[in-house]
Design a protein around this motif. Structure first.
Motif, PDB file in Angstrom:
ATOM      1  N   ALA A 735       1.206  -1.128   0.750  1.00  0.00           N
ATOM      2  CA  ALA A 735      -0.060  -0.082  -0.148  1.00  0.00           C
ATOM      3  C   ALA A 735       0.925   1.426  -0.461  1.00  0.00           C
ATOM      4  O   ALA A 735       0.251   2.293  -0.110  1.00  0.00           O
ATOM      5  N   TRP A 754      -8.324  -0.664  -8.770  1.00  0.00           N
ATOM      6  CA  TRP A 754      -8.697  -0.231  -7.478  1.00  0.00           C
ATOM      7  C   TRP A 754      -8.096   1.406  -8.162  1.00  0.00           C
ATOM      8  O   TRP A 754      -7.358   1.292  -7.726  1.00  0.00           O
ATOM      9  N   HIS A 759     -13.208  -0.548  -6.146  1.00  0.00           N
ATOM     10  CA  HIS A 759     -12.586  -1.383  -7.115  1.00  0.00           C
ATOM     11  C   HIS A 759     -13.575  -1.521  -8.009  1.00  0.00           C
ATOM     12  O   HIS A 759     -14.649  -1.981  -7.896  1.00  0.00           O
ATOM     13  N   GLU A 769      -9.004  -7.829  -0.807  1.00  0.00           N
ATOM     14  CA  GLU A 769      -9.686  -6.613   0.590  1.00  0.00           C
ATOM     15  C   GLU A 769      -8.663  -5.246   0.131  1.00  0.00           C
ATOM     16  O   GLU A 769      -7.551  -5.729  -0.889  1.00  0.00           O
ATOM     17  N   ALA A 770      -8.512  -4.599   0.571  1.00  0.00           N
ATOM     18  CA  ALA A 770      -7.421  -3.807   1.789  1.00  0.00           C
ATOM     19  C   ALA A 770      -6.889  -3.276   2.625  1.00  0.00           C
ATOM     20  O   ALA A 770      -8.356  -3.010   3.513  1.00  0.00           O
ATOM     21  N   ARG A 774      -1.866  -3.466   2.296  1.00  0.00           N
ATOM     22  CA  ARG A 774      -1.919  -4.350   0.787  1.00  0.00           C
ATOM     23  C   ARG A 774      -3.756  -4.148   0.557  1.00  0.00           C
ATOM     24  O   ARG A 774      -4.072  -3.809   0.879  1.00  0.00           O
ATOM     25  N   ILE A 775      -3.350  -4.071  -0.617  1.00  0.00           N
ATOM     26  CA  ILE A 775      -4.929  -3.993  -1.698  1.00  0.00           C
ATOM     27  C   ILE A 775      -4.297  -5.580  -2.142  1.00  0.00           C
ATOM     28  O   ILE A 775      -2.948  -5.718  -3.195  1.00  0.00           O
ATOM     29  N   SER A 776      -4.907  -6.201  -1.795  1.00  0.00           N
ATOM     30  CA  SER A 776      -5.149  -8.087  -2.525  1.00  0.00           C
ATOM     31  C   SER A 776      -6.409  -8.589  -3.881  1.00  0.00           C
ATOM     32  O   SER A 776      -7.085  -7.512  -3.116  1.00  0.00           O
ATOM     33  N   GLY A 802      -8.294   3.250   2.696  1.00  0.00           N
ATOM     34  CA  GLY A 802      -8.570   2.296   2.771  1.00  0.00           C
ATOM     35  C   GLY A 802      -9.850   1.845   2.520  1.00  0.00           C
ATOM     36  O   GLY A 802     -10.166   0.268   2.403  1.00  0.00           O
TER      37      GLY A 802
END
Length: 815
Positions: A735, A754, A759, A769-770, A774-776, A802
């Motif tokens: 992130a 995103w 997103h 998820e964020a 991290r943004i996953s 987030g």
């Protein structure tokens, strides 16, 4: 049809046929230990044979046969067994270099090689020559059967060729016991080599047309499972890869006071080699050969003595040794025509890779690969010089190093290591190492816990998906854990075993280390119990783990670190790191533990891997990479090509496999490539790059190559992915970009997936998820390009858009 004058025969080089088979993503072995444990029937009367008057230890036996073929068969499957090693020439061409394995897979059995001879045969007369070497003594990695012997059978289309009394065999007259002087230390089953060319009355015996009419018939000693060799079990790992004889990269000459000359041949890297010489000499002079790794802490390894005959002569000493240099002591009066070496090694390719913007880390990764390679042969070794022993503490580090560096052929050696440990257990279910061993069977409890836990057996399953092995070993894992007793507070009662060893060095908090290893063993056993379908055992193991975790917190948390009440020194970095990896440290204690792992430096290279791993798992990448460079820097800068056993090169082996843990960490945690389910069907890519501007790694998995590359600046982070078929990958995009600027958008190709919390999914890309970290995304197989961008006005912002998602730390099975 075939016509046989005498008898045996065997193949050439290359990989063992029909032994290691890859079923797509699943590692399978055609002939596993269990299936192959039944006695192998000898076809058409094949028998164990040996030479007359060739009893006793350190005996070399030459065997010859010739056969006529009307046509070369389409296949010629041969099966060859020996105690202890053999070399095979077909029609004068070296076909197998050092066949046979150190005995196993159990004390009463012997490995047998299987290979195809057809590529080496020809129409008409064919010559087969086998040189067998019987060691006749136990070692840390070998169990002596008690007698030398060679077994051979080959199916040539619908004809069978079998060893027996119609073959010719002779004790090789040139090979003698080594002269006075240092002998190999008691850990080694191998002997020094002494060859007296003056006595070599069978010179040229491996060539076609050699006259063996004066040789005696071989002595037949029974058909399998004849004692003392027992049932024959098909070899599970490839035959060694070997080169032709090569010239050294450089040589130097040093005159000695006694008139002799020391000639040092430089190798391109520390390798398993045999030495070759071609000289002109008078009769009776002694040439001594050894490597720079001959002595380890004044403990001798193996060496060679060659006694010259008169005239021109060539000799290769077939017992391998290792080093960066081969050293020849040449007496005055000897004219050297050529000195060289042949490399042989475990047959696997270096297909993994790592590169970054930090040359120190790059070189550390490469040295770790070389160190791992030189420690692979019959088994994973702690070192290839002092003892060649398969200690499972070393295997826990070397096995994942092989997974990340080499092609999947290396998995067979890992499978053998897992089976070795349980097959050599004691009658009371105690596991011990090194194995297989004929003269050492002591239990090291901490190493056994490491072996059966998350970083041992379960690591193997994750990389290979070999669930059949779980079915074989799980009951023995459970039985060993049942030997451990727990106190009322859930902690284990210290198990002294035969050697209560945790690590080299000082300031070891053994109670905390032991309980952390126990928790990791329980976690690994829980995962295996699920694969094995043992629901009741799973619940019981989970209850034990929960009880231990509660007791661990109450007993060992001091307010600033984890330490046992009886520990008087500073906090132990090893103990705190293993506690983190075992999942025993709440997240709100990570900062305190980080301080311990930054300030305290007591771990040897063996457990240093886990200290670094804990820092990376907690997200302290800068601290981990700095510590990695600080601690391993002297090894990286050293002129040698392998990593040392201890932090001091003058103490211990120069090439110790347990020191290569950085290889795994750089590929798996820094670049972030990890299996998230057995056999890599699910993958996790979670980079922890610290201040690296770029880093890339590739891993050759059972599914195909997984590769990830990162290139970063203050404004963007570019991620290139190669994901193999039939896989799903969760990618955790950091992130924040280099310098700390927060990411506000992520693109896949030209599409924004995103943007500041909003997103959208694409075909093959699904938002997960964020978090503040991290943004996953879940991403399908294929080649992908992602870009995470930071606008210039967000470079120094601490805010995060987030959306309040739950924190995600990418932990898996306590890894």
């Amino acid at each position: 049809m075939i016509g046989s004058h005498q008898g045996p025969q065997v193949l050439r080089s290359g990989r063992l046929i029909a032994i290691v088979v890859w079923h797509g993503a699943v590692l399978g072995l055609v002939l596993g230990i269990v299936a192959a444990a039944a006695p192998a029937g000898a076809k058409d009367g094949a028998e164990w044979i040996w030479a007359d008057q060739a009893e006793g230890a350190n005996t070399w036996v030459a065997v010859r046969t010739e056969l006529d073929l009307d046509a070369v068969p389409a296949t010629a499957t041969a099966r060859i067994a020996v105690d202890s090693k053999y070399w095979l020439w077909v029609n004068g061409e070296l076909a197998v270099f050092e066949g046979g394995l150190k005995r196993g897979p159990r004390p009463e059995t012997t490995w047998i090689d299987e290979l195809d001879l057809a590529p080496h045969l020809r129409t008409g007369r064919n010559s087969i020559a086998i040189l067998a070497w019987y060691w006749g003594r136990d070692g840390f990695s070998h169990v002596d059967s008690g007698a030398g012997g060679l077994f051979f059978e080959a199916q040539l289309d619908d004809e069978t060729l079998a060893s027996g009394a119609d073959w010719k065999a002779v004790r090789h007259p040139g090979h003698l016991p080594a002269g006075p002087g240092p002998q190999p230390n008691w850990r080694l089953s191998e002997h020094n080599i002494r060859f007296d060319a003056r006595l070599d009355t069978v010179d040229g015996w491996t060539k076609p047309g050699f006259d063996d009419s004066s040789w005696s018939p071989a002595i037949a000693m029974g058909r399998p499972p004849a004692a003392p060799w027992g049932a024959l079990v098909t070899r599970e790992i490839p035959l060694w890869r070997f080169t032709d004889v090569r010239d050294f990269t450089a040589t130097t000459r040093t005159d000695r006071d006694d008139g002799s000359t020391l000639i040092t041949g430089s190798l391109p890297f520390n390798a398993q080699v045999t030495a070759f010489l071609e000289v002109v000499a008078p009769s009776g002079l002694t040439i001594e050969i050894r490597t720079d790794n001959y002595l380890v802490d004044s403990t001798p390894s193996v060496r060679t003595e060659y006694i010259t005959k008169d005239g021109r002569q060539a000799f290769e000493s077939l017992g391998w040794f290792n080093g960066d240099e081969v050293r020849f002591v040449i007496p005055d009066g000897v004219e050297v025509l050529r000195l060289g070496y042949r490399e042989s090694r475990y047959d696997t390719e270096i297909l993994g890779s790592f590169s970054s913007s930090d040359p120190v880390l790059d070189k550390l990764w490469r040295k770790a690969v070389r160190t791992t390679m030189v420690n692979m042969r019959d088994s994973f070794m702690d070192c290839p010089d002092r003892e060649r022993a398969q200690w499972w503490g070393d295997v826990v580090n070397e096995m994942p190093q092989a997974f990340y560096a080499f092609d999947p052929a290396a998995h067979a050696l890992a499978r053998k290591a897992v089976h070795d440990l349980v097959e050599w257990r004691k009658d009371d279910a105690v596991l011990h190492s090194p194995v297989p061993s004929g003269n050492y069977d002591r239990e090291l409890p901490a190493q056994m816990l490491a072996a059966i836990g998350v970083f041992g057996f379960w690591e193997y399953v994750l990389h290979t998906s070999d669930v059949e092995t779980v079915d074989v070993v799980f009951e023995h894992v459970a039985s060993y854990l049942d030997l451990w007793q727990e106190a009322a507070n859930g902690l284990v009662i210290q198990r002294p075993g035969d050697w209560q060893w945790f690590d080299w060095g000082t300031n070891i908090d053994g109670a905390v280390v032991e309980n952390a290893w126990y928790a990791l063993a329980l976690k690994g056993a829980i995962e295996m119990s699920r694969v094995a379908g043992a629901a009741g055992t799973t619940a019981a193991l989970e209850a034990r783990l929960s009880s231990l975790a509660a007791g661990f917190e109450l007993e060992y948390w001091s307010g600033t670190s984890y330490r046992s009440p009886g520990h008087t020194g500073p906090p132990d970095d090893r103990a705190n790191a293993l506690a983190v990896l075992a999942g025993l440290v709440p997240e709100d204690r990570w900062l305190a533990v980080r301080d311990v792992l930054v300030d305290e430096r007591h771990a040897s290279p063996y457990l240093e891997r886990f200290v670094l791993q804990a820092l990376l798992r907690m997200g302290f990448s800068d601290e981990a990479l700095q510590r990695m460079k600080d601690r391993f820097g002297p090894m990286v800068l050293d002129e040698g090509t392998t990593l040392w056993e201890t932090w001091d090169r003058d103490s211990g082996s120069d090439n110790h496999g347990w020191s290569g843990g950085a290889l795994v960490l750089l590929s798996a945690l820094v670049v972030g490539i990890e299996p998230a389910s057995p056999g890599w069907s699910r993958i996790r890519i979670t980079p922890r790059l610290g201040d690296l501007e770029r880093a890339r790694a590739a891993v050759a998995t059972v599914r195909g190559t997984v590769a990830a590359g990162h290139r970063r600046s203050e404004l963007e982070h570019r991620i290139e992915l190669q994901l193999p078929p039939e896989t799903t990958t969760v990618v955790g995009v950091p992130a924040r970009n280099l310098g700390g600027g927060r990411v506000t958008s992520v693109c896949v190709g030209d599409s924004v997936v995103w943007d500041r919390g909003a997103h959208r999914d694409l075909t093959g890309v699904t938002f997960v998820e964020a978090t503040s970290e991290r943004i996953s995304f879940e991403i399908a197989a294929g080649t992908w390009s992602l870009v995470a961008r930071t606008p210039a006005d967000h470079l120094f912002s601490d805010g995060f858009d987030g959306g309040g998602f739950a924190a995600w730390h990418g932990t898996l099975y306590g890894r």
